[in-house]
Design a protein around this motif. Structure first.
Motif, PDB file in Angstrom:
ATOM      1  N   VAL A 162      -5.506  13.609 -15.141  1.00  0.00           N
ATOM      2  CA  VAL A 162      -4.903  12.310 -14.815  1.00  0.00           C
ATOM      3  C   VAL A 162      -5.522  11.197 -15.656  1.00  0.00           C
ATOM      4  O   VAL A 162      -6.739  11.124 -15.823  1.00  0.00           O
ATOM      5  N   VAL A 163      -4.647  10.340 -16.219  1.00  0.00           N
ATOM      6  CA  VAL A 163      -5.067   9.116 -16.901  1.00  0.00           C
ATOM      7  C   VAL A 163      -4.283   7.964 -16.288  1.00  0.00           C
ATOM      8  O   VAL A 163      -3.050   8.006 -16.231  1.00  0.00           O
ATOM      9  N   ILE A 164      -4.985   6.937 -15.829  1.00  0.00           N
ATOM     10  CA  ILE A 164      -4.349   5.788 -15.183  1.00  0.00           C
ATOM     11  C   ILE A 164      -4.571   4.549 -16.046  1.00  0.00           C
ATOM     12  O   ILE A 164      -5.703   4.240 -16.432  1.00  0.00           O
ATOM     13  N   LEU A 165      -3.482   3.855 -16.355  1.00  0.00           N
ATOM     14  CA  LEU A 165      -3.541   2.620 -17.136  1.00  0.00           C
ATOM     15  C   LEU A 165      -3.103   1.461 -16.242  1.00  0.00           C
ATOM     16  O   LEU A 165      -1.962   1.429 -15.783  1.00  0.00           O
ATOM     17  N   LEU A 166      -4.006   0.525 -15.995  1.00  0.00           N
ATOM     18  CA  LEU A 166      -3.686  -0.669 -15.212  1.00  0.00           C
ATOM     19  C   LEU A 166      -3.464  -1.823 -16.174  1.00  0.00           C
ATOM     20  O   LEU A 166      -4.388  -2.241 -16.867  1.00  0.00           O
ATOM     21  N   GLU A 181      -4.865  -6.350  -1.752  1.00  0.00           N
ATOM     22  CA  GLU A 181      -6.228  -5.847  -1.595  1.00  0.00           C
ATOM     23  C   GLU A 181      -6.236  -4.465  -0.951  1.00  0.00           C
ATOM     24  O   GLU A 181      -6.977  -3.572  -1.380  1.00  0.00           O
ATOM     25  N   GLU A 182      -5.376  -4.272   0.065  1.00  0.00           N
ATOM     26  CA  GLU A 182      -5.345  -2.970   0.718  1.00  0.00           C
ATOM     27  C   GLU A 182      -4.798  -1.886  -0.211  1.00  0.00           C
ATOM     28  O   GLU A 182      -5.200  -0.713  -0.128  1.00  0.00           O
ATOM     29  N   SER A 183      -3.908  -2.271  -1.131  1.00  0.00           N
ATOM     30  CA  SER A 183      -3.385  -1.320  -2.109  1.00  0.00           C
ATOM     31  C   SER A 183      -4.475  -0.903  -3.090  1.00  0.00           C
ATOM     32  O   SER A 183      -4.594   0.272  -3.456  1.00  0.00           O
ATOM     33  N   GLN A 184      -5.269  -1.883  -3.524  1.00  0.00           N
ATOM     34  CA  GLN A 184      -6.375  -1.573  -4.436  1.00  0.00           C
ATOM     35  C   GLN A 184      -7.423  -0.694  -3.752  1.00  0.00           C
ATOM     36  O   GLN A 184      -7.943   0.256  -4.349  1.00  0.00           O
ATOM     37  N   ASN A 185      -7.706  -0.987  -2.491  1.00  0.00           N
ATOM     38  CA  ASN A 185      -8.679  -0.175  -1.758  1.00  0.00           C
ATOM     39  C   ASN A 185      -8.186   1.257  -1.597  1.00  0.00           C
ATOM     40  O   ASN A 185      -8.975   2.205  -1.668  1.00  0.00           O
ATOM     41  N   ALA A 186      -6.877   1.408  -1.385  1.00  0.00           N
ATOM     42  CA  ALA A 186      -6.314   2.749  -1.240  1.00  0.00           C
ATOM     43  C   ALA A 186      -6.426   3.536  -2.545  1.00  0.00           C
ATOM     44  O   ALA A 186      -6.557   4.760  -2.537  1.00  0.00           O
ATOM     45  N   LEU A 187      -6.399   2.824  -3.672  1.00  0.00           N
ATOM     46  CA  LEU A 187      -6.451   3.470  -4.986  1.00  0.00           C
ATOM     47  C   LEU A 187      -7.871   3.884  -5.378  1.00  0.00           C
ATOM     48  O   LEU A 187      -8.054   4.716  -6.269  1.00  0.00           O
ATOM     49  N   VAL A 189       0.821  -1.205   0.000  1.00  0.00           N
ATOM     50  CA  VAL A 189       0.000   0.000   0.000  1.00  0.00           C
ATOM     51  C   VAL A 189       0.857   1.257   0.000  1.00  0.00           C
ATOM     52  O   VAL A 189       0.503   2.271  -0.620  1.00  0.00           O
ATOM     53  N   ASP A 190       2.012   1.211   0.672  1.00  0.00           N
ATOM     54  CA  ASP A 190       2.894   2.383   0.701  1.00  0.00           C
ATOM     55  C   ASP A 190       3.456   2.689  -0.682  1.00  0.00           C
ATOM     56  O   ASP A 190       3.614   3.863  -1.047  1.00  0.00           O
ATOM     57  N   GLU A 191       3.749   1.631  -1.467  1.00  0.00           N
ATOM     58  CA  GLU A 191       4.259   1.844  -2.824  1.00  0.00           C
ATOM     59  C   GLU A 191       3.235   2.570  -3.687  1.00  0.00           C
ATOM     60  O   GLU A 191       3.569   3.511  -4.412  1.00  0.00           O
ATOM     61  N   ILE A 192       1.976   2.127  -3.624  1.00  0.00           N
ATOM     62  CA  ILE A 192       0.924   2.751  -4.427  1.00  0.00           C
ATOM     63  C   ILE A 192       0.684   4.183  -3.972  1.00  0.00           C
ATOM     64  O   ILE A 192       0.482   5.093  -4.789  1.00  0.00           O
ATOM     65  N   ARG A 193       0.729   4.411  -2.671  1.00  0.00           N
ATOM     66  CA  ARG A 193       0.530   5.775  -2.175  1.00  0.00           C
ATOM     67  C   ARG A 193       1.655   6.703  -2.616  1.00  0.00           C
ATOM     68  O   ARG A 193       1.408   7.810  -3.105  1.00  0.00           O
ATOM     69  N   GLU A 194       2.904   6.233  -2.460  1.00  0.00           N
ATOM     70  CA  GLU A 194       4.047   7.102  -2.745  1.00  0.00           C
ATOM     71  C   GLU A 194       4.215   7.354  -4.243  1.00  0.00           C
ATOM     72  O   GLU A 194       4.540   8.469  -4.657  1.00  0.00           O
ATOM     73  N   GLN A 195       3.997   6.321  -5.057  1.00  0.00           N
ATOM     74  CA  GLN A 195       4.247   6.462  -6.490  1.00  0.00           C
ATOM     75  C   GLN A 195       3.072   7.051  -7.260  1.00  0.00           C
ATOM     76  O   GLN A 195       3.257   7.599  -8.343  1.00  0.00           O
ATOM     77  N   LEU A 196       1.881   6.970  -6.685  1.00  0.00           N
ATOM     78  CA  LEU A 196       0.692   7.378  -7.448  1.00  0.00           C
ATOM     79  C   LEU A 196      -0.222   8.302  -6.642  1.00  0.00           C
ATOM     80  O   LEU A 196      -0.367   9.482  -6.970  1.00  0.00           O
ATOM     81  N   ILE A 197      -0.825   7.786  -5.590  1.00  0.00           N
ATOM     82  CA  ILE A 197      -1.888   8.517  -4.899  1.00  0.00           C
ATOM     83  C   ILE A 197      -1.426   9.890  -4.416  1.00  0.00           C
ATOM     84  O   ILE A 197      -2.135  10.895  -4.575  1.00  0.00           O
ATOM     85  N   GLN A 198      -0.244   9.960  -3.818  1.00  0.00           N
ATOM     86  CA  GLN A 198       0.222  11.207  -3.211  1.00  0.00           C
ATOM     87  C   GLN A 198       0.765  12.207  -4.231  1.00  0.00           C
ATOM     88  O   GLN A 198       1.110  13.336  -3.860  1.00  0.00           O
ATOM     89  N   THR A 199       0.831  11.817  -5.502  1.00  0.00           N
ATOM     90  CA  THR A 199       1.394  12.730  -6.508  1.00  0.00           C
ATOM     91  C   THR A 199       0.377  13.190  -7.550  1.00  0.00           C
ATOM     92  O   THR A 199       0.705  14.031  -8.386  1.00  0.00           O
TER      93      THR A 199
END
Length: 330
Positions: free
Chosen positions: A142-146, A125-131, A92-102
């Protein structure tokens, strides 16, 4: 980097993305779903380049010549961010630092800020919920490609907030033509690589580039399958692991075995040698089709599917192979 016209196949996806670029109206989040090597990364890079392209002369976008296109080609465009995980999954920290917080930081010099998340199915699952909140209320730029090879691992709440584009296998003929004309692959190697890649252009390129090594490994797998009654499970595991234990390699070997039993099933139903991929092994295929029932062949093929899923989920390799080979030997 490719233009859309240079990308082989996936015509409906190319048309949709090209129109989004032309109308300057991309969806805020996409899921690119398809097997590893099918072309998701190439399409994502081309789409990102097209959205950011600075061409004003009416050329096809991406033009591949403007500053933005050149930056994207060298992976140095500050407004196209490739998200990669450090370990086997995204914390979850990776997703927050690389994406959510920027996301609230506006693009430096481009119309969009594009995030490309590789192996998105590896988000916990917690990373997806954070997103989720970011997907619900993203900034307009913003455009996000998964990018995923296993969309079932993404939460329904994630899938419902994205536009899903499915990347299907190409025809063997298209892949063979690409290898011959674009890669300069000799005809016989192109034909064999395309046949065994089963529409996956990334696999076909990899097989063709290492054709001698691929043929040796393929022949080892075939000899094992032809003598499967004489092998016990530990012997079979040792044979496969002697060829390599990288996940990509193991998936290739399982794919080869699946194609073998596909041929067994087809021959049992049709007795038509011309429909076989392993045509040179028609005698062994015929013998195996006589030995096995339809139900057993289907059970073995399903065991291969389960093994590939376990490899994607980082289940222990020995356990995965043991369960798979036990089904073959049962």
């Amino acid at each position: 980097m490719f233009s859309f016209s240079e990308i082989v196949g996936h015509d409906e996806i190319k048309l949709h993305l090209h129109e989004a670029i032309q109308k300057k109206n991309p969806f805020h989040a996409y899921i690119f779903d398809g097997d590893v090597g099918v072309g998701k990364e190439t399409m994502a890079k081309t789409f990102a380049a097209g959205l950011q392209c600075q061409d004003t002369l009416g050329h096809e976008k991406p033009c591949k010549e403007c500053i933005s296109c050149r930056q994207i080609e060298s992976n140095s465009n500050p407004d196209v961010i490739w998200i990669n995980r450090a370990g086997s999954s995204y914390g979850v920290d990776e997703i927050r630092e690389q994406l959510i917080q920027t996301v609230d930081i506006r693009p430096y010099s481009s119309p969009y800020k594009i995030y490309i998340v590789q192996d998105a199915e590896k988000m916990r699952e917690e990373s997806q919920n954070a997103l989720l909140k970011t997907l619900e209320e993203p900034p307009e730029y913003v455009v996000i490609l998964l990018l995923t090879s296993n969309i079932s691992e993404l939460l329904p709440t994630i899938r419902s907030r994205c536009l899903t584009l499915e990347f299907h296998p190409l025809s063997s003929g298209i892949v063979e033509e690409f290898l011959r004309t674009q890669c300069g692959t000799p005809d016989y190697i192109a034909k064999e690589s395309a046949a065994f890649a089963q529409g996956n252009i990334g696999k076909a390129i990899r097989y063709a580039d290492a054709s001698d090594d691929f043929v040796k490994r393929k022949n080892t797998i075939i000899e094992m399958l032809k003598s499967v009654e004489n092998f016990d499970v530990p012997d079979m595991i040792e044979t496969v692991e002697s060829l390599g234990t990288k996940r990509e390699e193991l998936r290739d070997y399982i794919d080869l075995m699946m194609l073998w039993y596909r041929d067994v099933l087809i021959f049992k139903a049709t007795k038509n040698i011309n429909q076989l991929i392993f045509q040179n092994e028609s005698q062994a295929i015929s013998m195996e089709s006589s030995r096995l029932s339809y139900e057993k062949i289907e059970e073995i093929i399903q065991a291969f599917d389960r093994a590939k899923a376990r490899i994607r989920a980082n289940v222990n390799t020995d356990i995965t192979l043991e369960l798979m080979f036990a089904t073959m030997k049962d």
